[in-house]
Design an enzyme around this catalytic site. Structure first.
Site, PDB file in Angstrom:
ATOM      1  N   ARG A 197       0.813  -1.239   0.000  1.00 20.48           N
ATOM      2  CA  ARG A 197       0.000   0.000   0.000  1.00 20.48           C
ATOM      3  C   ARG A 197       0.840   1.279   0.000  1.00 20.48           C
ATOM      4  O   ARG A 197       0.362   2.343   0.368  1.00 20.48           O
ATOM      5  CB  ARG A 197      -0.968   0.026   1.181  1.00 20.48           C
ATOM      6  CG  ARG A 197      -1.952  -1.112   1.167  1.00 20.48           C
ATOM      7  CD  ARG A 197      -3.229  -0.737   1.881  1.00 20.48           C
ATOM      8  NE  ARG A 197      -4.183  -1.821   1.776  1.00 20.48           N
ATOM      9  CZ  ARG A 197      -4.329  -2.768   2.701  1.00 20.48           C
ATOM     10  NH1 ARG A 197      -3.605  -2.738   3.804  1.00 20.48           N
ATOM     11  NH2 ARG A 197      -5.213  -3.708   2.521  1.00 20.48           N
ATOM     12  N   GLU A 205       8.760  18.058 -24.929  1.00 15.43           N
ATOM     13  CA  GLU A 205       8.046  18.466 -23.706  1.00 15.43           C
ATOM     14  C   GLU A 205       8.407  19.912 -23.346  1.00 15.43           C
ATOM     15  O   GLU A 205       7.548  20.679 -22.905  1.00 15.43           O
ATOM     16  CB  GLU A 205       8.391  17.545 -22.523  1.00 15.43           C
ATOM     17  CG  GLU A 205       7.850  16.137 -22.631  1.00 15.43           C
ATOM     18  CD  GLU A 205       6.340  16.021 -22.387  1.00 15.43           C
ATOM     19  OE1 GLU A 205       5.678  17.008 -22.027  1.00 15.43           O
ATOM     20  OE2 GLU A 205       5.814  14.898 -22.579  1.00 15.43           O
ATOM     21  N   GLU A 258      -5.252  16.365 -11.524  1.00 17.70           N
ATOM     22  CA  GLU A 258      -5.783  16.645 -12.862  1.00 17.70           C
ATOM     23  C   GLU A 258      -7.298  16.795 -12.904  1.00 17.70           C
ATOM     24  O   GLU A 258      -7.962  16.298 -13.817  1.00 17.70           O
ATOM     25  CB  GLU A 258      -5.325  15.545 -13.840  1.00 17.70           C
ATOM     26  CG  GLU A 258      -5.295  16.051 -15.273  1.00 17.70           C
ATOM     27  CD  GLU A 258      -4.618  15.079 -16.226  1.00 17.70           C
ATOM     28  OE1 GLU A 258      -3.454  14.717 -15.995  1.00 17.70           O
ATOM     29  OE2 GLU A 258      -5.282  14.687 -17.194  1.00 17.70           O
ATOM     30  N   LYS A 278       5.858  23.246 -14.206  1.00 19.27           N
ATOM     31  CA  LYS A 278       5.085  22.046 -13.845  1.00 19.27           C
ATOM     32  C   LYS A 278       4.729  22.045 -12.357  1.00 19.27           C
ATOM     33  O   LYS A 278       3.612  21.673 -11.975  1.00 19.27           O
ATOM     34  CB  LYS A 278       5.859  20.783 -14.220  1.00 19.27           C
ATOM     35  CG  LYS A 278       5.065  19.545 -13.854  1.00 19.27           C
ATOM     36  CD  LYS A 278       5.307  18.359 -14.698  1.00 19.27           C
ATOM     37  CE  LYS A 278       4.271  17.279 -14.378  1.00 19.27           C
ATOM     38  NZ  LYS A 278       4.531  16.028 -15.016  1.00 19.27           N
ATOM     39  N   HIS A 281      -0.780  15.802 -26.201  1.00 25.71           N
ATOM     40  CA  HIS A 281      -0.707  14.427 -25.705  1.00 25.71           C
ATOM     41  C   HIS A 281      -1.893  13.552 -26.105  1.00 25.71           C
ATOM     42  O   HIS A 281      -1.746  12.335 -26.205  1.00 25.71           O
ATOM     43  CB  HIS A 281      -0.587  14.419 -24.176  1.00 25.71           C
ATOM     44  CG  HIS A 281       0.814  14.702 -23.710  1.00 25.71           C
ATOM     45  ND1 HIS A 281       1.488  15.854 -24.046  1.00 25.71           N
ATOM     46  CD2 HIS A 281       1.673  13.984 -22.929  1.00 25.71           C
ATOM     47  CE1 HIS A 281       2.688  15.829 -23.491  1.00 25.71           C
ATOM     48  NE2 HIS A 281       2.831  14.714 -22.813  1.00 25.71           N
ATOM     49  N   LYS A 330       2.685  11.341 -11.280  1.00 18.79           N
ATOM     50  CA  LYS A 330       1.919  10.382 -12.093  1.00 18.79           C
ATOM     51  C   LYS A 330       2.761   9.125 -12.238  1.00 18.79           C
ATOM     52  O   LYS A 330       3.934   9.197 -12.598  1.00 18.79           O
ATOM     53  CB  LYS A 330       1.628  10.953 -13.478  1.00 18.79           C
ATOM     54  CG  LYS A 330       0.439  11.876 -13.506  1.00 18.79           C
ATOM     55  CD  LYS A 330       0.067  12.198 -14.947  1.00 18.79           C
ATOM     56  CE  LYS A 330      -1.113  13.142 -15.000  1.00 18.79           C
ATOM     57  NZ  LYS A 330      -1.407  13.575 -16.377  1.00 18.79           N
ATOM     58  N   HIS A 381       8.006   8.992 -27.146  1.00 14.86           N
ATOM     59  CA  HIS A 381       6.938   9.822 -26.594  1.00 14.86           C
ATOM     60  C   HIS A 381       7.034  11.252 -27.156  1.00 14.86           C
ATOM     61  O   HIS A 381       6.049  11.826 -27.618  1.00 14.86           O
ATOM     62  CB  HIS A 381       7.053   9.829 -25.064  1.00 14.86           C
ATOM     63  CG  HIS A 381       6.024  10.661 -24.385  1.00 14.86           C
ATOM     64  ND1 HIS A 381       4.690  10.320 -24.373  1.00 14.86           N
ATOM     65  CD2 HIS A 381       6.126  11.830 -23.702  1.00 14.86           C
ATOM     66  CE1 HIS A 381       4.015  11.244 -23.712  1.00 14.86           C
ATOM     67  NE2 HIS A 381       4.864  12.173 -23.288  1.00 14.86           N
ATOM     68  N   HIS A 415      -0.401  10.473 -27.612  1.00 13.38           N
ATOM     69  CA  HIS A 415      -0.410   9.135 -27.015  1.00 13.38           C
ATOM     70  C   HIS A 415      -0.940   8.103 -28.008  1.00 13.38           C
ATOM     71  O   HIS A 415      -0.450   6.977 -28.081  1.00 13.38           O
ATOM     72  CB  HIS A 415      -1.298   9.114 -25.753  1.00 13.38           C
ATOM     73  CG  HIS A 415      -0.575   9.561 -24.524  1.00 13.38           C
ATOM     74  ND1 HIS A 415      -1.224   9.892 -23.358  1.00 13.38           N
ATOM     75  CD2 HIS A 415       0.740   9.727 -24.261  1.00 13.38           C
ATOM     76  CE1 HIS A 415      -0.326  10.245 -22.448  1.00 13.38           C
ATOM     77  NE2 HIS A 415       0.862  10.160 -22.968  1.00 13.38           N
ATOM     78  N   ASN A 438      -1.523  18.235 -20.946  1.00 18.72           N
ATOM     79  CA  ASN A 438      -1.823  17.259 -21.999  1.00 18.72           C
ATOM     80  C   ASN A 438      -1.778  17.878 -23.393  1.00 18.72           C
ATOM     81  O   ASN A 438      -2.166  17.224 -24.372  1.00 18.72           O
ATOM     82  CB  ASN A 438      -3.190  16.614 -21.756  1.00 18.72           C
ATOM     83  CG  ASN A 438      -3.184  15.773 -20.499  1.00 18.72           C
ATOM     84  OD1 ASN A 438      -2.190  15.124 -20.201  1.00 18.72           O
ATOM     85  ND2 ASN A 438      -4.263  15.817 -19.738  1.00 18.72           N
ATOM     86  N   ARG A 454      -4.308  20.953 -14.396  1.00 14.78           N
ATOM     87  CA  ARG A 454      -3.240  20.042 -14.866  1.00 14.78           C
ATOM     88  C   ARG A 454      -3.512  19.487 -16.256  1.00 14.78           C
ATOM     89  O   ARG A 454      -2.596  19.036 -16.942  1.00 14.78           O
ATOM     90  CB  ARG A 454      -3.026  18.914 -13.841  1.00 14.78           C
ATOM     91  CG  ARG A 454      -1.810  18.062 -14.184  1.00 14.78           C
ATOM     92  CD  ARG A 454      -1.369  17.180 -13.050  1.00 14.78           C
ATOM     93  NE  ARG A 454      -0.213  16.394 -13.447  1.00 14.78           N
ATOM     94  CZ  ARG A 454       0.519  15.678 -12.626  1.00 14.78           C
ATOM     95  NH1 ARG A 454       0.228  15.659 -11.335  1.00 14.78           N
ATOM     96  NH2 ARG A 454       1.554  14.986 -13.057  1.00 14.78           N
TER      97      ARG A 454
HETATM   98  N1  GLY Z   1       2.784  14.536 -18.328  1.00 19.53           N
HETATM   99  C1  GLY Z   1       1.657  15.274 -17.968  1.00 19.53           C
HETATM  100  C2  GLY Z   1       1.433  15.394 -16.512  1.00 19.53           C
HETATM  101  O1  GLY Z   1       2.282  15.059 -15.712  1.00 19.53           O
HETATM  102  O2  GLY Z   1       0.374  15.834 -16.110  1.00 19.53           O
END
Ligand code: GLY
Length: 343
Positions: free
Chosen positions: A117, A180, A224, A214, A235, A139, A251, A239, A232, A228
């Site tokens: 956990r 990025e 998100e 960030k 993305h 993430k 990526h 993706h 994207n 946040r």
């Molecule tokens: N890579 C996008 C984020 O971390 O929200």
């Protein structure tokens, strides 16, 4: 040393940009987790280059090496790593260290977040992409029929960013990180444009600006729910392109194409000038990033994948546009609308 902090219900996540990251890792563990066992999760490329340094920084650590491939970001590999941890007697207060690029840090973070956990997690990112994006903001994830379908939010308690790792980074990996960085320039920090176009080999300003941008976003919205989503940019389609290329495109290469498509949508919605779109393309081209769909990949297939995107809410996906350098706008679009604005 430059430091940033993300505050969240998980506690503080401290990101530091400093030299001698691997040495500092040993010192950090000695200071904060004196009695703990340490498991370093890394990939075969990083292990080959840095095995001796890892051992000299953390002489008693167990080192677990996964194949340097997006295929390693799977439940199977995550489960095998959990079994390995159990086998060496890893307990709740022991520390997982993720040492590598985005694939490794997503996987190691996921393992750290689910093993018993959740156990303490520290990251040393070794690629530009993981330094400015994947390793920051918690993430984690593995792939399942699409990118990052299974995952958690689990910010590392410490992220040690050392640009010295970039000296051994293959050119293609470096440019994938630049995609990025261009994302941050296009939607959050116009001052990055000049820095990126100057193409200097001191990455400090890029690291500071991108991580700073960030961290600001994650402090406002870690999970998100709103802001946040801007990260994207490029993305949603990126993706899909990455998945459909069977990860032959990196990526960054995939989101580079995703950014160009997002700009096309913005222009067709009357929300971006051609001049701004062209400038972003110029930045992508400066780093030899692709700006067109690969031969044989159909737009309809790419848009078809959007239905599997975890960001879909009902029929629509929140799509991020860049109306001006350093600015963003969110619009909600259905896959059919995406198709309409891309034709
Ligand atoms: N890579 C996008 C984020 O971390 O929200």
């Amino acid at each position: 040393m430059t430091t940033f902090t993300i505050k969240s219900p998980f506690g503080l996540s401290k990101i530091s940009i400093e030299d001698n990251g691997l040495q500092k890792l040993g010192a950090y563990i000695a200071e904060h987790h004196q009695e703990a066992r340490i498991a370093v999760i890394t990939d075969n490329n990083v292990a080959e280059l840095y095995h001796d340094k890892i051992k000299s920084s953390l002489p008693n650590a167990d080192i677990f090496v996964v194949e340097a491939s997006e295929k390693s970001k799977s439940m199977k590999v995550a489960e095998a790593l959990c079994e390995d941890l159990l086998e060496v007697g890893f307990g709740r207060n022991d520390v997982v260290v993720g040492l590598g690029g985005g694939m490794v840090t997503d996987l190691a973070g996921f393992v750290a977040s689910v093993y018993m956990r959740g156990v303490p997690y520290v990251v040393v990112p070794t690629t530009l992409l993981s330094m400015i994006d994947a390793a920051v903001g918690g993430k984690t994830g593995v792939n399942l029929g699409a990118k990052n379908i299974i995952g958690t939010f689990y910010p590392a308690e410490a992220v040690l960013v050392d640009q010295a790792f970039l000296k051994t980074l293959p050119e293609r990996e470096l440019k994938t990180g630049m995609a990025e960085a261009i994302k941050y320039a296009a939607i959050l920090d116009a001052s990055l444009e000049e820095v990126l176009m100057a193409k200097k080999t001191d990455y400090q300003p890029i690291l500071e600006k991108c991580i700073g941008a960030k961290v600001k976003v994650c402090n406002e919205d870690l999970k998100e729910g709103g802001l946040r989503k801007v990260l994207n940019f490029g993305h949603t389609l990126g993706h899909a392109i990455e998945f459909l290329s069977h990860y032959k495109l990196t990526h960054g290469e995939s989101i580079s194409i995703g950014i160009v498509l997002a700009n096309q949508i913005a222009q067709n919605l009357g929300k971006q000038t051609k001049a701004h779109g062209d400038r972003v393309v110029e930045m992508l081209k400066k780093y030899n990033l692709p700006t067109d769909l690969p031969k044989g990949m159909k737009l309809a297939e790419v848009i078809g994948m959007v239905n599997r995107d975890k960001k879909m809410e009902g029929e629509k996906v929140t799509f991020i546009l860049s109306p001006k350098m350093g600015q963003y706008e969110m619009v909600k679009l259905t896959p059919n609308e995406l198709m309409k604005y891309l034709k």
